[in-house]
Motif scaffolding. Structure first.
Motif, PDB file in Angstrom:
ATOM      1  N   ASP A 142      -0.728   3.654   9.712  1.00  0.00           N
ATOM      2  CA  ASP A 142      -1.346   2.361   9.399  1.00  0.00           C
ATOM      3  C   ASP A 142      -2.215   2.457   8.145  1.00  0.00           C
ATOM      4  O   ASP A 142      -2.189   1.576   7.286  1.00  0.00           O
ATOM      5  CB  ASP A 142      -2.190   1.860  10.577  1.00  0.00           C
ATOM      6  N   LEU A 143      -2.975   3.550   8.034  1.00  0.00           N
ATOM      7  CA  LEU A 143      -3.806   3.742   6.844  1.00  0.00           C
ATOM      8  C   LEU A 143      -2.957   3.924   5.597  1.00  0.00           C
ATOM      9  O   LEU A 143      -3.293   3.415   4.524  1.00  0.00           O
ATOM     10  CB  LEU A 143      -4.743   4.938   7.032  1.00  0.00           C
ATOM     11  N   ALA A 144      -1.855   4.643   5.727  1.00  0.00           N
ATOM     12  CA  ALA A 144      -0.961   4.836   4.585  1.00  0.00           C
ATOM     13  C   ALA A 144      -0.373   3.502   4.131  1.00  0.00           C
ATOM     14  O   ALA A 144      -0.282   3.226   2.932  1.00  0.00           O
ATOM     15  CB  ALA A 144       0.153   5.818   4.945  1.00  0.00           C
ATOM     16  N   ARG A 145       0.017   2.659   5.098  1.00  0.00           N
ATOM     17  CA  ARG A 145       0.530   1.325   4.762  1.00  0.00           C
ATOM     18  C   ARG A 145      -0.533   0.509   4.016  1.00  0.00           C
ATOM     19  O   ARG A 145      -0.249  -0.153   3.028  1.00  0.00           O
ATOM     20  CB  ARG A 145       0.956   0.590   6.030  1.00  0.00           C
ATOM     21  N   LEU A 146      -1.767   0.566   4.514  1.00  0.00           N
ATOM     22  CA  LEU A 146      -2.866  -0.157   3.876  1.00  0.00           C
ATOM     23  C   LEU A 146      -3.090   0.343   2.452  1.00  0.00           C
ATOM     24  O   LEU A 146      -3.270  -0.463   1.529  1.00  0.00           O
ATOM     25  CB  LEU A 146      -4.148  -0.010   4.704  1.00  0.00           C
ATOM     26  N   LEU A 147      -3.050   1.661   2.259  1.00  0.00           N
ATOM     27  CA  LEU A 147      -3.223   2.214   0.914  1.00  0.00           C
ATOM     28  C   LEU A 147      -2.087   1.784  -0.006  1.00  0.00           C
ATOM     29  O   LEU A 147      -2.314   1.414  -1.155  1.00  0.00           O
ATOM     30  CB  LEU A 147      -3.294   3.740   0.967  1.00  0.00           C
ATOM     31  N   ARG A 148      -0.849   1.844   0.496  1.00  0.00           N
ATOM     32  CA  ARG A 148       0.291   1.426  -0.338  1.00  0.00           C
ATOM     33  C   ARG A 148       0.152  -0.035  -0.743  1.00  0.00           C
ATOM     34  O   ARG A 148       0.393  -0.401  -1.886  1.00  0.00           O
ATOM     35  CB  ARG A 148       1.613   1.640   0.418  1.00  0.00           C
ATOM     36  N   THR A 149      -0.268  -0.880   0.191  1.00  0.00           N
ATOM     37  CA  THR A 149      -0.446  -2.300  -0.109  1.00  0.00           C
ATOM     38  C   THR A 149      -1.566  -2.499  -1.120  1.00  0.00           C
ATOM     39  O   THR A 149      -1.429  -3.261  -2.072  1.00  0.00           O
ATOM     40  CB  THR A 149      -0.761  -3.080   1.191  1.00  0.00           C
ATOM     41  N   SER A 150      -2.686  -1.803  -0.911  1.00  0.00           N
ATOM     42  CA  SER A 150      -3.838  -1.945  -1.813  1.00  0.00           C
ATOM     43  C   SER A 150      -3.514  -1.478  -3.223  1.00  0.00           C
ATOM     44  O   SER A 150      -3.943  -2.086  -4.201  1.00  0.00           O
ATOM     45  CB  SER A 150      -5.027  -1.140  -1.293  1.00  0.00           C
ATOM     46  N   LEU A 151      -2.752  -0.387  -3.320  1.00  0.00           N
ATOM     47  CA  LEU A 151      -2.418   0.172  -4.630  1.00  0.00           C
ATOM     48  C   LEU A 151      -1.185  -0.469  -5.248  1.00  0.00           C
ATOM     49  O   LEU A 151      -0.901  -0.261  -6.421  1.00  0.00           O
ATOM     50  CB  LEU A 151      -2.200   1.684  -4.513  1.00  0.00           C
ATOM     51  N   GLY A 152      -0.438  -1.220  -4.460  1.00  0.00           N
ATOM     52  CA  GLY A 152       0.786  -1.841  -4.968  1.00  0.00           C
ATOM     53  C   GLY A 152       1.886  -0.821  -5.191  1.00  0.00           C
ATOM     54  O   GLY A 152       2.729  -0.994  -6.056  1.00  0.00           O
ATOM     55  N   GLU A 153       1.885   0.248  -4.433  1.00  0.00           N
ATOM     56  CA  GLU A 153       2.872   1.316  -4.573  1.00  0.00           C
ATOM     57  C   GLU A 153       3.717   1.391  -3.307  1.00  0.00           C
ATOM     58  O   GLU A 153       3.227   1.163  -2.211  1.00  0.00           O
ATOM     59  CB  GLU A 153       2.172   2.670  -4.773  1.00  0.00           C
TER      60      GLU A 153
END
Length: 193
Positions: A142-153
């Motif tokens: 879940d944290l990885a998904r949030l980071l990917r969304t936040s970074l646009g990656e």
């Protein structure tokens, strides 16, 4: 008798005033002036340039005590800790700066990047021990998904060499059991992509 008491009171008052005046003068003579904040920051920079990290930190801690409302000494201490990969202390010092200015970009950056580096190390250690499972694994995903969304990656950790890191077909597994990722040893984030 009244005159004797008046004279005695005057003499006692005169002695007290003389004692106070003497103490005040000696206290003022002994007191050293603290350097200005700019001077303290410059001295800390000079100590860092000379390789005297402990001296620089001591100067900055003194400046933080002398100027408690200013964020600059705390940010500089946080940067020193970050540069030396002491991420836990970098976070603590950056948070001190953020208490004084919550919108400070450098302070927020130090907290974020230091936290990510600590998390990366912890996940790498867990991956080596193969103990990343259950709710901990789902929270990490879940944290990885949030980071990917936040970074646009789409991928948080890009592969070093695309030819070397071709996806490996999962090994056949028992019905209902999750397939093991053979890349988990080399890539601690393999299960999070």
């Amino acid at each position: 008798m009244s005159d004797a008491r008046s004279i005695l009171s005057c003499v006692a008052s005169l002695l007290l005033l003389t004692a106070c005046a003497t103490d005040g003068a000696s206290v003022r003579a002994d007191r050293t002036q603290s350097p200005t904040l700019d001077r303290a920051l410059a001295d800390a920079d000079a100590a860092l340039a000379a390789g005297q990290t402990d001296k620089a930190q001591s100067i900055l801690k003194s400046a933080a005590a002398n100027y408690p409302a200013d964020k600059a000494p705390w940010l500089q201490i946080a940067q020193i800790k970050f540069d030396r990969a002491n991420y836990g202390e970098a976070i603590l010092n950056a948070q001190e700066a953020l208490q004084r200015d919550p919108a400070d970009k450098l302070g927020n950056s130090i907290v974020a990047v230091s936290g990510l580096r600590l998390s990366t190390k912890a996940l790498t250690d867990l991956s080596r021990q193969n103990n990343l499972s259950g709710s901990l694994r789902s929270e990490a995903q879940d944290l990885a998904r949030l980071l990917r969304t936040s970074l646009g990656e789409e991928v948080l950790v890009p592969p070093a060499n695309t030819a070397r890191n071709k996806p490996v077909a999962p090994a056949p597994s028992k019905k209902g059991a999750p397939a093991k990722n053979n890349n988990s040893i080399n890539d601690p984030f393999g299960g999070l992509k």
